[in-house]
Write a protein that holds these residues in place. Structure first.
Motif, mmCIF file in Angstrom:
data_model
loop_
_atom_site.group_PDB
_atom_site.id
_atom_site.type_symbol
_atom_site.label_atom_id
_atom_site.label_comp_id
_atom_site.label_asym_id
_atom_site.label_seq_id
_atom_site.Cartn_x
_atom_site.Cartn_y
_atom_site.Cartn_z
ATOM 1 N N GLU A 1 0.672 -1.260 0.022
ATOM 2 C CA GLU A 1 -0.071 -0.074 -0.104
ATOM 3 C C GLU A 1 0.835 1.205 0.124
ATOM 4 O O GLU A 1 0.273 2.490 -0.056
ATOM 5 C CB GLU A 1 -0.980 0.149 1.286
ATOM 6 C CG GLU A 1 -1.904 -1.241 1.127
ATOM 7 C CD GLU A 1 -2.758 -1.193 2.350
ATOM 8 O OE1 GLU A 1 -3.066 0.070 3.090
ATOM 9 O OE2 GLU A 1 -3.695 -1.972 2.694
ATOM 10 N N ARG A 2 2.108 1.030 -0.074
ATOM 11 C CA ARG A 2 2.812 2.228 0.041
ATOM 12 C C ARG A 2 3.139 2.714 -1.485
ATOM 13 O O ARG A 2 2.861 2.105 -2.559
ATOM 14 C CB ARG A 2 4.376 1.861 0.330
ATOM 15 C CG ARG A 2 4.381 1.158 1.554
ATOM 16 C CD ARG A 2 4.502 2.219 2.782
ATOM 17 N NE ARG A 2 4.823 1.499 4.129
ATOM 18 C CZ ARG A 2 6.118 1.540 4.780
ATOM 19 N NH1 ARG A 2 6.807 2.548 4.343
ATOM 20 N NH2 ARG A 2 6.250 1.047 5.988
ATOM 21 N N HIS A 3 3.324 4.243 -1.523
ATOM 22 C CA HIS A 3 3.295 4.737 -3.012
ATOM 23 C C HIS A 3 3.750 6.158 -2.908
ATOM 24 O O HIS A 3 4.015 6.744 -1.728
ATOM 25 C CB HIS A 3 1.705 4.972 -3.540
ATOM 26 C CG HIS A 3 0.759 5.840 -2.537
ATOM 27 N ND1 HIS A 3 0.851 6.902 -2.539
ATOM 28 C CD2 HIS A 3 -0.325 5.076 -1.622
ATOM 29 C CE1 HIS A 3 -0.001 7.386 -1.655
ATOM 30 N NE2 HIS A 3 -0.579 6.310 -0.928
#
Length: 470
Positions: A17-19
């Motif tokens: 979910e990192r971005h």
């Protein structure tokens, strides 16, 4: 809406979910600082006695010093994937962290209230509803946006940064058309007390972001450069705040009687009438919306962290999220409505009061993270009162209290002035003491603590979210 409304609260953000990139910190903090409360902060330096020349230098120095501390907190976000204040459990204990958390929540409510007073004036003029309905309407919109969460916050930061930058460029041109810059900066007389007041005002502005700055970098990919996160955060925050504060200091120096007490109307009147006035009212409201969402979101995070330390809560329903956010909104709105008639003096004292409590927290948190724990925390232990960090860390809490008490002799506010202020010519250096004393005391007392210095086991990346729940 599933991809828009945030699911995470105080749990670890998993890698899938990192971005984004560290540049996002520049746009967010630029937009958060190009706003009217920062303008008021810059004006306070002049209102309380400094000339424009030394006010600008003092404000810049404070922004750089306080901004560096704030950006060091921001660099923790990608590494840990956690909100800022939950990491306080590593220093103060899973339950002991409620002590600084309680003060942080007061800060969020206070900043929400002060922002709502100014934005409420703009919304009231823009909608022709008046100041009080404007405050209430603004608060409601803030709460809804905060409930949506992280992605909307960053999007609004980008939009506000662009809109408010255009507004401040235009206002700066209009101000220089009405006054001579050389005349405003001609007085070079130096007064140490008022110079240090300018430094303290801007430093406190930056340091007050510390308790939630990592909330907005925690979604960055785990291996994002800490150096890049630091510099993009620092540059966005310092550029935005110094830009706003410079305008405020010059406006207060140019027309103190017209500016003080009529900040919103003065700024809009400086720009013009008709569509231009409407645009400026909108820019003021948008700038405040961005920062007030940060305050509401941060307050929500801090409340959840406080409660979960005692209840062992691992998940939070959408209804629970809405309830926490509504509580922050109602408390902040009530304070705004009660305090709107004595805003300027109250806000100055509020800033300096906050500084007393957050410099020791920043010092302890940064010394622990960078020097004692070497940027590694035992993530599961942050939610376990029986784990390596314990329920209450009496030693750290004692250092924190000593850090607060050490500042009191040097503190100068409307409601309290310490005994060492007069010998220093009225200068307030309490924030410097509040950084140095607890930093040294904590390093001396914690550096041989094996619970703090032992290398924690590296968590499996696919297990990280489950360790704090979701």
């Amino acid at each position: 809406m599933a991809g828009v409304v945030e699911r995470r609260s105080i749990d670890v953000v998993p890698d899938d979910e990192r971005h984004g990139s560290a540049v996002s910190q520049f746009t967010l903090w630029l937009g958060a600082n190009l706003q009217i409360t920062a303008v008021i902060t810059g004006a306070l330096a002049v209102v309380f006695g400094a000339n424009a020349f030394w006010s600008l230098i003092g404000l810049l120095l404070g922004n750089l010093l306080g901004g560096a501390v704030m950006a060091l907190h921001s660099a923790q976000g990608p590494r840990l994937g956690l909100p800022q204040m939950i990491t306080s459990r590593a220093q103060f204990g899973v339950r002991g962290a409620v002590v600084p958390l309680a003060l942080v929540i007061v800060m969020y409510i206070g900043f929400f209230a002060s922002g709502s007073v100014l934005a409420g004036q703009a919304v009231g003029e823009l909608t022709h509803l008046g100041e009080t309905p404007g405050i209430v309407l603004f608060a409601a919109v803030t709460a809804v946006a905060a409930a949506v969460g992280y992605r909307l916050i960053h999007t609004l930061g980008k939009i506000a940064g662009l809109v408010c930058a255009l507004a401040f460029v235009y206002l700066g041109i209009r101000l220089l058309e009405r006054t001579d810059l050389g005349t405003l900066l001609a007085d070079h007389r130096f007064g140490l007390p008022v110079f240090l007041l300018a430094v303290s005002l801007s430093a406190s502005w930056q340091l007050a972001f510390g308790p939630y700055v990592a909330d907005y970098s925690r979604y960055l990919p785990r291996h994002t450069s800490a150096r890049a996160t630091f510099w993009w955060t620092l540059s966005g925050s310092v550029l935005g705040s110094q830009w706003s504060m410079t305008f405020g200091a010059l406006a207060a120096a140019a027309a103190p009687a017209a500016f003080v007490g009529h900040e919103v109307s003065y700024i809009v009147g400086l720009g013009g009438a008709g569509l231009i006035a409407s645009f400026l009212y909108f820019a003021i409201a948008l700038g405040k919306l961005t920062i007030n969402i940060l305050n509401t979101y941060g307050g929500f995070m801090s409340l959840v962290t406080s409660v979960s330390g005692f209840r062992g809560q691992r998940t939070l329903s959408p209804r629970g999220r809405s309830a926490y956010i509504a509580g922050i909104m109602l408390a902040g709105t009530a304070v705004a409505l009660l305090g709107k008639d004595s805003f300027l003096t109250s806000f100055k004292d509020f800033l300096l009061f906050l500084l007393t409590f957050f410099t020791p927290w920043s010092a302890i948190n940064l010394v622990d993270y960078y020097l004692i724990s070497k940027e590694r925390y035992d993530i599961p232990a942050l939610s376990d009162p029986a784990g390596r960090y314990g329920a209450w860390n009496v030693r750290a809490l004692t250092v924190y209290v000593l850090g607060v008490l050490a500042q009191l002799p040097f503190l100068a506010t409307h409601f309290f002035t310490g005994p060492l202020v007069a010998p220093l010519g009225g200068a307030d250096i309490s924030w410097l003491v509040g950084l140095a004393v607890p930093a040294v005391l904590y390093w001396v007392t914690a550096r041989r603590d094996t619970a703090r210095t032992a290398e924690p086991a590296a968590p499996h990346e696919d297990q990280a979210p489950a360790e704090l729940g979701g």
